[in-house]
Write a protein that holds these residues in place. Structure first.
Motif, mmCIF file in Angstrom:
data_model
loop_
_atom_site.group_PDB
_atom_site.id
_atom_site.type_symbol
_atom_site.label_atom_id
_atom_site.label_comp_id
_atom_site.label_asym_id
_atom_site.label_seq_id
_atom_site.Cartn_x
_atom_site.Cartn_y
_atom_site.Cartn_z
ATOM 1 N N SER A 4 -6.107 -44.525 -72.438
ATOM 2 C CA SER A 4 -4.822 -43.828 -72.312
ATOM 3 C C SER A 4 -5.043 -42.324 -72.471
ATOM 4 N N ASN A 5 -4.037 -41.522 -72.069
ATOM 5 C CA ASN A 5 -4.151 -40.069 -72.228
ATOM 6 C C ASN A 5 -4.307 -39.709 -73.704
ATOM 7 N N ARG A 6 -3.609 -40.447 -74.567
ATOM 8 C CA ARG A 6 -3.689 -40.161 -76.008
ATOM 9 C C ARG A 6 -5.094 -40.430 -76.538
ATOM 10 N N ILE A 8 -7.865 -40.303 -74.813
ATOM 11 C CA ILE A 8 -8.741 -39.256 -74.276
ATOM 12 C C ILE A 8 -8.531 -37.966 -75.071
ATOM 13 N N LEU A 9 -7.279 -37.663 -75.420
ATOM 14 C CA LEU A 9 -7.013 -36.449 -76.208
ATOM 15 C C LEU A 9 -7.713 -36.492 -77.558
ATOM 16 N N HIS A 80 -10.539 -38.320 -62.115
ATOM 17 C CA HIS A 80 -10.605 -37.821 -63.496
ATOM 18 C C HIS A 80 -11.373 -36.499 -63.512
ATOM 19 N N PHE A 106 -7.367 -32.295 -69.347
ATOM 20 C CA PHE A 106 -7.757 -33.509 -68.620
ATOM 21 C C PHE A 106 -6.745 -33.764 -67.510
ATOM 22 N N ARG A 108 -5.570 -36.249 -64.400
ATOM 23 C CA ARG A 108 -5.680 -37.596 -63.865
ATOM 24 C C ARG A 108 -4.959 -37.620 -62.514
ATOM 25 N N CYS A 113 -2.752 -34.149 -67.769
ATOM 26 C CA CYS A 113 -2.118 -35.145 -68.636
ATOM 27 C C CYS A 113 -2.412 -34.964 -70.120
ATOM 28 N N ALA A 114 -3.502 -34.254 -70.449
ATOM 29 C CA ALA A 114 -3.841 -34.027 -71.852
ATOM 30 C C ALA A 114 -4.526 -32.665 -71.971
ATOM 31 N N VAL A 129 0.049 -34.130 -74.932
ATOM 32 C CA VAL A 129 -0.076 -35.227 -73.969
ATOM 33 C C VAL A 129 1.186 -35.205 -73.120
ATOM 34 N N ARG A 130 1.036 -35.254 -71.779
ATOM 35 C CA ARG A 130 2.202 -35.161 -70.905
ATOM 36 C C ARG A 130 3.208 -36.261 -71.242
#
Ligand code: LIP
Length: 263
Positions: A4-6, A8-9, A80, A106, A108, A113-114, A129-130
Motif C-alpha cells: 500500500s502507499n502507506r 511504502i511511505l 512505479h 513515490f 504510482r 501517492c506518497a 499519503v494521497r
C-alpha cells in the motif's frame, strides 16, 4: 500482495532517516560545478542518491527512478517511479547553513501517492499519503488559511537562471509590501513543508525541477493547501522546469492576482 502507499511511505521515512546520518556526519565535502558556479553537487548528493535507489529497489524491484544527480532520468510513465532529490539545498549544505533535506516522492501510474522530506538538522520528517493526510513527525499538519497581509512568504531566487531575476525580484518586492515579511531559506522542498505546516502562508519560485517540488507538492495538498504554476495551472510531472506557487487558497489567489498585474 501489492504494497500500500502507506507501507511504502513507512519505508521511505526509515530510509531517509538512515540517509540523514550521512549529512550529519559529513566530512571533507567536495563541491563540483554542474551548469555553473551556483549549481553544485557533492559526493554526498551522489552517496545519498545511490543509497535511496538501492533501498527502494529492495522494496520494489520494478521501481524506476527520476533523480537530480547522475542524469538518472528513467521513464516517468512507468508503473512505479521514485522522484528523488538526495540533498535539496545543496548550496546550504556546502556552506554549512544546516538547512537542507532529503526528498523522495513515490508515483504510482503517473500519480504522486506518497512523499517524505527529512531535515536531519532539526530531526523534522514531513510526510503525506494521497487521500490520507500530511504529517510532521507523525502529527497532522494544516496550511494557514490567513490572507496575504497576515502571511510570511517564502521566496526562491532561481539562482541557476538569472534571466528570471527581474520578474523574481518584482514579485519578492510585492510579497514584502503586501505580506508580513519574506524568507529566502534555500531549499524548495523545505519551503513547501513550511507552507504545509502553516509556518509560511505562501511560497513561490520561477524555475524549479520536478525533484525540487514533487514531494512537497503532495504534502501541501494533503495539508489542505494548493500548489500550482504561476499561471494557476496544475504543476507538470515532467522533465521540464516549471514556476511554482504554493499556499493556503486565499493568500495564493490574492498573490496570483497581484502577479498578473505586475506583468
Ligand atoms: C535548490 C532549490 C532552491 C532553488 C535552487 C535549487 P538543489 O535545489 O532547493 O529552492 O532556489 O535553485 O533548485 O539544487 O539544492 O537540490
Amino acid at each position: 500482495m501489492e504494497l500500500s502507499n502507506r507501507e511504502i511511505l513507512e519505508r521511505m521515512c526509515a530510509v531517509e532517516r538512515e540517509a540523514g546520518e550521512l549529512l550529519l556526519h559529513a566530512q571533507g565535502v567536495l563541491a563540483e560545478c554542474k551548469t555553473g558556479h551556483r549549481d553544485v553537487v557533492t559526493q554526498y548528493d551522489r552517496r545519498v542518491q545511490e543509497l535511496l535507489i538501492c533501498r527502494f529497489t529492495e522494496l520494489l524491484p520494478d521501481a524506476r527512478f527520476f533523480c537530480e544527480e547522475n542524469d538518472r532520468h528513467d521513464d516517468l510513465h512507468a508503473a512505479h517511479v521514485f522522484i528523488i532529490d538526495p540533498i535539496d539545498g545543496t548550496m546550504n549544505f556546502v556552506r554549512g547553513f544546516n538547512h537542507s533535506c532529503i526528498s523522495a516522492a513515490f508515483m504510482r501510474n503517473g500519480t504522486v501517492c506518497a512523499a517524505a522530506v527529512y531535515n536531519p538538522y532539526v530531526d523534522e520528517l514531513f510526510s503525506a499519503v494521497r487521500g490520507e493526510g500530511a504529517w510532521l513527525n507523525g502529527r497532522p499538519i494544516r496550511v494557514s488559511d490567513a490572507p496575504l497581509s497576515e502571511s510570511v512568504v517564502c521566496v526562491g531566487t532561481s539562482p541557476y537562471d538569472t534571466s528570471l531575476a527581474d520578474r523574481t525580484f518584482a514579485l519578492i518586492k510585492a510579497a514584502y509590501l503586501e505580506g508580513l515579511d519574506i524568507r529566502r531559506q534555500g531549499s524548495a522542498e523545505l519551503d513547501l513543508c513550511s507552507v504545509a505546516a502553516g509556518r509560511a502562508g505562501l511560497y513561490f519560485e520561477l524555475g524549479l525541477s520536478l525533484w525540487d517540488y514533487a514531494a512537497g507538492m503532495l504534502i501541501v495538498q494533503e495539508a489542505g493547501g494548493v500548489a500550482l504554476t504561476m499561471e494557476g495551472a496544475p504543476l507538470p510531472l515532467g522533465p521540464e522546469k516549471s514556476p511554482l506557487i504554493a499556499g493556503g487558497r486565499q493568500a495564493l489567489e490574492e498573490f496570483l492576482a497581484l502577479a498578473e498585474k505586475l506583468k
